[in-house]
Design an enzyme around this catalytic site. Structure first.
Site, mmCIF file in Angstrom:
data_model
loop_
_atom_site.group_PDB
_atom_site.id
_atom_site.type_symbol
_atom_site.label_atom_id
_atom_site.label_comp_id
_atom_site.label_asym_id
_atom_site.label_seq_id
_atom_site.Cartn_x
_atom_site.Cartn_y
_atom_site.Cartn_z
ATOM 1 C CD GLU A 116 39.396 41.985 14.514
ATOM 2 O OE1 GLU A 116 39.677 41.898 13.343
ATOM 3 O OE2 GLU A 116 39.070 40.902 15.246
ATOM 4 C CG PHE B 247 40.523 39.060 23.749
ATOM 5 C CD1 PHE B 247 40.778 38.856 25.143
ATOM 6 C CD2 PHE B 247 39.923 38.045 23.140
ATOM 7 C CE1 PHE B 247 40.680 37.604 25.943
ATOM 8 C CE2 PHE B 247 39.381 36.892 23.668
ATOM 9 C CZ PHE B 247 39.882 36.571 25.046
ATOM 10 C CB ALA B 248 41.474 45.673 24.321
ATOM 11 C CG ASP B 249 45.037 42.199 23.562
ATOM 12 O OD1 ASP B 249 46.142 41.777 24.128
ATOM 13 O OD2 ASP B 249 44.043 42.205 24.350
ATOM 14 N N PRO C 113 44.086 45.815 14.250
ATOM 15 C CG PRO C 113 43.666 43.475 13.562
ATOM 16 C CD PRO C 113 43.853 44.263 14.819
ATOM 17 C CG HIS D 94 43.958 36.595 24.432
ATOM 18 N ND1 HIS D 94 45.092 36.100 23.590
ATOM 19 C CD2 HIS D 94 42.891 36.343 23.597
ATOM 20 C CE1 HIS D 94 44.481 35.436 22.558
ATOM 21 N NE2 HIS D 94 43.226 35.590 22.562
HETATM 22 C C1 TPP Z 1 42.493 39.554 14.377
HETATM 23 C C2 TPP Z 1 41.767 38.774 15.345
HETATM 24 N N1 TPP Z 1 40.492 38.674 15.539
HETATM 25 C C3 TPP Z 1 39.988 37.923 16.467
HETATM 26 C C4 TPP Z 1 40.623 37.000 17.009
HETATM 27 C C5 TPP Z 1 39.965 36.246 18.359
HETATM 28 N N2 TPP Z 1 39.632 34.710 17.674
HETATM 29 C C6 TPP Z 1 40.531 33.600 18.121
HETATM 30 S S1 TPP Z 1 40.288 32.146 17.245
HETATM 31 C C7 TPP Z 1 38.713 32.911 16.420
HETATM 32 C C8 TPP Z 1 38.133 32.103 15.485
HETATM 33 C C9 TPP Z 1 39.045 31.524 14.456
HETATM 34 O O1 TPP Z 1 38.117 30.705 13.486
HETATM 35 P P1 TPP Z 1 39.031 30.245 12.490
HETATM 36 O O2 TPP Z 1 39.643 30.929 11.697
HETATM 37 O O3 TPP Z 1 37.932 29.431 11.709
HETATM 38 O O4 TPP Z 1 39.794 28.967 12.970
HETATM 39 P P2 TPP Z 1 39.143 27.788 13.916
HETATM 40 O O5 TPP Z 1 39.136 28.249 15.228
HETATM 41 O O6 TPP Z 1 37.969 27.200 13.429
HETATM 42 O O7 TPP Z 1 40.279 26.661 13.636
HETATM 43 C C10 TPP Z 1 38.624 34.301 16.782
HETATM 44 C C11 TPP Z 1 37.666 35.172 16.224
HETATM 45 C C12 TPP Z 1 41.748 36.680 16.724
HETATM 46 N N3 TPP Z 1 42.631 35.986 17.231
HETATM 47 N N4 TPP Z 1 42.535 37.618 15.747
#
Ligand code: TPP
Ligand code: TPP
Ligand code: MG
Ligand code: MG
Lengths: 320, 328, 320, 328
Positions: A57, A80-82, A86, A124
């Site tokens: 982010e 998500f806004a949350d 970062p 979230h």
């Molecule tokens: C800082 C942050 N940005 C965005 C998200 C939203 N988010 C949750 S899971 C995810 C994908 C995660 O992918 P990966 O790290 O490869 O783990 P996997 O789901 O494949 O196990 C995202 C973008 C988050 N949780 N934290």
């Protein structure tokens, strides 16, 4: 019928179609169309202009600032806004200060899917608008209607300054309108969402609908409550608020964010200092409870203001 | 590899799989609020970590670590209660699904922000060092997508500077939600990051339980014996959607049919039979035992109360008299 | 004579001496003694307990949370409050939610050298207390005196919850006291810094001294202004503020942060809703200007409230 | 290496050194508000970058880049005006010292938060790509300490994924303020990070102008010709305090006397003489010319007005009608 979410998608489609400087950057916004489908089909309709970002982010927003400097008009979707924390540094210290420091504008739009929905929990569900509004150099929009979601997002992209666009997830699917608007109030103007003579409720985003429902509830009790939808919380349309309070003599400010500070404090502070004589009784406010947003729907439904608790607060205000 | 270890790992994997299948079915039945996130395909990796850790170690699991949680001692009830929002669960309805843990047992509950748990585990390990404790390990997991966060970098670097006994597993399951590796990083293999932090790096084929047990076991041992942070990069494919709301239509068929798409649970099952470490009757019996546990837990939790907002203590501070209660 | 800065050093020395669970972590805090020398000699006095951190604010705070979980009581020095933005996520989403989520307390103290000094510019001058106060789960201290710097920092370390300790850089060397206090008001209690009958000025941190100077200025004009030093802005001692307004009937809230939201809005909102009848005239507030903090001393001196502008605001309030 | 290039680089280095010496003396005389940050010892590296860039490129210098700024076209007046807070400077008294730039000329003014400029340069390069411009390079610099920020990691990874023509110079001057490398990272050489991002990495002895010109020139060329991000890690020692308020007492004498402690300006001077590329008379003449420029600029700026708060436009938005002016 078009939903609030579809309106956001349509606004982005129009922005991309009308202005070659616009592009969209965010996690999963490409082929997939975004976690909420706010960019559905846009990647194929506008090849090369809707790009998946890594989970970065800070760099996403930093890159948007750099692109804006070079004349582009990026739209950044934060999932998500949350997850804008970062990116907080780039937003408040870089985007927000750029014009003031350099005389070069920073036309970026940061879309923050905001606010609570049942079962989303503390990370979230957040309402961060008040934090961003604290900083000079940012415009903070909080649309409550399908029409505003559409027209304000178009305006956000058109504005030369950084815009924090707080779209409410609770409204994404619930809220429907007959079609897209062709005209709109300018940014910075609040809207009288409901006219009334007995009290003024000032609110924004999803809480507009809770307040409208509460106002309806009070009709049978003989009260007509005016509901002011701020639309943008920065700039905040103090004049419209004061004019309404001048008519009703009573003020309740309602927000979904936490109670210390934020939008409701700012509203009460403004009205108290500039509209003191207009108030017949002490102004009040209603916010979420002073804890993180709970996961369980039972708890969540109590944590946030609802039509019921707003109606109760209105009654108390009206009986003063 | 001993039969005992392999079979035990398999049974944790199986229990995790069956528990998650049950949760998915409850989700489809509308019985769960919020998302459901499965570790399908990642059980061998996760179980291997949970088994390599000891009581007294620290573990901050991520979303696809049901198997590791169980192997490290999580009661199946904790999972079910958190998903179903029981008031009796460890998160008391305040948090849901994968956002659970019991700090007193060394399982830290994740916050959603990816990367955030790594530095927290580092700090817990610093605390152990301050207290003069040795031989402890702190482990946490992240996905390919999570490696792009600044938090990942800062924490891994801090761990390296402090030479902490951290084990960090990166499960490269090829996607971060819908985003493929090609849009997430540009190095050949994420294990190439290890040298840049000055720490040990390990690769493992996580579709196969044998190397998982071996590589993860070895890394945990190295961390425990003072060799500093260990980065394990595991190669595999997510065999489910990002969450149960997601049909993962973006995953290519050829990828699914490739070596990465093999199901570690099935492979372990075959290995058990081939090696004569279990009979089909054993397998059947283990499955029934696991199913029974799952069904029992769900039945129990479904009779439990939801949190009552009227009884809820709406206070975020542990020092109530410092709470700013104005207007409440 | 002991300065505000020395008091902070002494409090840390005492905390380290009294409690083996305390350690200090931050950039350059070790042998070097910190950018401001707030940890001078502590590394050699307490070997192994005052550690230099890499430039990784997110990980620094994350690690403090982990250590706190394991029973330690970390003090984190952020080199300037402005550089807490990269740590924002760990502070507001992790430290602040930990107890509520897990029933395990998070006793960390984050020291933020805050506020403006001449020539420091937009990124070494910020007042971020209002942002942190918005979040549930944090205690936010804003000491204005040498005595409070000392006693509140000791309390911050003793408290089981995360404390954001906003120490004001402008006071570091300027402010001196005869010695260290042996007793103090409890956290959460405001202090009447100056008694008066004609108006109440509510403020905190460095602005206390501007307000006291302004109050002195008004004495020759026949006014006695009461100055309330909040000491901590969360919890905010509404009772003391209301009691003062009850005596004076007039309220001015003064803060060094930006005008939208923040401490002054919260004060006006509280007094307007709970002490409406106590007010003889509309309450007012005075904040910094709505731009980033400028570098040049000329601009900076105009951007922040000063004794002069506070006195002007007081006069306006008194003449209403 | 041609005489012209080398001598030109030397002259930028010299001008930067003399300008900074003057600024330091103004600081000691109490004529400067805020800090003064010198690039002493880093001029060869910085000048090499400024010279390798072309008009139309993008450059986000950091605190120790006076030489590179000048070589990339910064008017010496911009520096002096910003330090002295002249109203006529590019920052109009709103910002000071190293926080300056002219975006229209491709020099981005830094914010203080370390690491923050890298992703901004990435975005500028993305914009150029969107606009169909090729052959452009974006460059920025950071210190050893700055590599520990999450911002550094996120941006470098993003650059790698997008294969942007980014040149990132890490000036490892052994210290971040007082913090030595040993408390900052644990890899052998920060250039070991390149492989983890899948980008080119280069090392250079930055006490020596020859390899600086060569390595930086080559990296800029590679970025320009489509080889993606280039990470240059330069080895040197900061020959001044962190800022002029700092006596750098924490820097060991042995380190100062080591190869890292050699002064690139002196070395370049010797090389010029040895190679017969300049006579002592030439050197004297260049120095006088540079001194004259510095003295002239300072004399000019000292007569310039400070910003007048009464005339100041207290508005942070470029769209004044959207400014929230309540209570002003
Ligand atoms: C800082 C942050 N940005 C965005 C998200 C939203 N988010 C949750 S899971 C995810 C994908 C995660 O992918 P990966 O790290 O490869 O783990 P996997 O789901 O494949 O196990 C995202 C973008 C988050 N949780 N934290
Ligand atoms: C995010 C952040 N944290 C802290 C600081 C304060 N700070 C300014 S310069 C500096 C040291 C920088 O060291 P390094 O990156 O090695 O660069 P050098 O000064 O050696 O050129 C620090 C800690 C900052 N500017 N940004
Ligand atoms: Mg993944
Ligand atoms: Mg350095």
């Amino acid at each position: 019928m078009i939903t609030y979410l579809e309106a956001i998608r349509e606004a982005q489609a129009k922005a991309l179609a009308d202005d070659p400087r616009v592009y969209i950057y965010g996690q999963d916004v490409g082929e997939f169309g975004g976690a909420f489908k706010a960019t559905k089909n846009l990647a194929s309709e506008f090849p090369g202009r809707v790009l998946d970002a890594p989970i970065s982010e800070d760099a996403m927003v930093g890159s948007a600032i750099g692109a804006a400097i070079e004349g582009m008009r990026p739209i950044i979707e934060i999932q998500f806004a949350d997850f804008s924390t970062p990116a907080f540094n780039q937003i408040v210290n870089h985007a927000a200060t750029l014009f003031w420091r350099t005389e070069v504008a920073c036309p970026i739009t940061i879309r923050l899917p905001s606010g609570g929905t049942a079962g989303s929990g503390p990370f979230h569900s957040q309402s961060m608008e008040g934090l961003y509004a604290h900083y000079p150099g940012l415009v903070v929009m909080t649309p409550a209607t399908v029409e505003d979601a559409y027209s304000m997002l178009l305006e956000a992209v058109a504005i030369d300054d950084p815009v924090i666009f707080c779209e409410h997830k609770y409204l994404y699917y619930h809220l429907k309108a007959d079609g897209l608007p062709t005209e709109a109030l300018p940014v910075g103007k609040a809207r009288i969402a409901r006219q009334g003579r007995d009290a003024t409720v000032v609110t924004y985003s999803a809480m507009v609908h809770e307040c409208l429902a509460a106002a309806e509830e009070l009709v049978v009790e003989g009260y007509e409550v005016e509901v002011v939808d701020l639309r943008s919380i920065k700039p905040l349309d103090t004049d419209t608020v004061l004019a309404s309070v001048a008519r009703t003599g009573r003020l309740l400010a309602v927000g979904e964010a936490w109670p210390w500070g934020g939008v409701t404090a700012e509203i009460l502070a403004r009205v108290a200092s500039e509209g003191f004589g207009l108030l017949d009784v002490p102004p009040r406010r209603l916010n979420a409870k002073n804890t993180p947003v709970p996961f369980h729907p039972n708890l969540w439904g109590t944590h946030r203001p609802t039509a019921q608790t707003v109606a109760r607060a209105m009654r108390e205000l009206l009986r003063l | 590899m001993t039969r005992e270890t392999f079979a035990q790992a398999y049974r944790w994997m199986l229990l995790a799989r069956l528990l998650e299948e049950k949760l998915a079915s409850l989700y489809r039945g509308g019985k769960i609020n919020g998302g459901v996130f499965l570790g399908k395909g990642q059980e061998a990796l996760s179980a291997s970590l949970g088994m390599a850790l000891r009581k007294g170690d620290i573990f901050a699991p991520l979303i696809r670590d049901q198997a590791g949680r169980l192997a490290f001692g999580e009661d199946i009830l904790d999972a079910v209660r958190t998903y179903l929002g029981s008031k009796l669960g460890p998160m008391r309805g305040r948090e849901g699904n994968v956002h659970r843990g019991r700090i007193s047992e060394g399982r830290l509950p994740m916050i959603s922000h990816l990367g955030a748990m790594i530095s927290v585990v580092c700090g817990a390990l610093m605390a152990r060092r301050f207290k003069g404790e040795t031989g402890v390990v702190g482990a946490t997991c992240i996905g390919d997508g999570g490696t792009s966060t600044g938090a990942f970098h800062e924490a891994l670097n801090l761990a390296a500077v402090e030479k902490l006994p951290l084990v960090l597993i990166v499960a490269n399951n090829q996607f971060a939600y819908s985003t493929p590796n090609s849009r997430q990083f540009a190095c050949k293999d994420l294990v190439d990051r290890a040298v840049g932090y000055g720490i040990d790096g390990h690769s493992v084929d996580a579709t196969d339980l044998d190397p998982c047990l071996e590589v993860v076991g070895k890394a945990v041992e190295r961390a425990r014996s003072g060799h500093g942070p260990q980065l394990i990069v595991a190669h595999l494919l997510r065999l489910a959607g990002h969450g149960e709301h997601d049909d993962a239509g973006y995953i290519d068929e050829t990828l699914k049919k490739s070596g990465l798409g093999r199901d570690c649970l099935q492979r372990a099952e075959c290995a058990l039979l081939e090696r004569g470490w279990a009979s089909t009757a054993d397998l059947e019996c283990w499955r029934e035992e696991a199913l029974r546990q799952v069904e029992e837990a769900v039945a129990t939790v479904q009779r439990e109360p939801a949190p009552d907002p009227g009884e809820e203590n709406w206070c975020a501070l542990s020092t109530p008299h410092l709470d700013d209660t104005f207007g409440h």
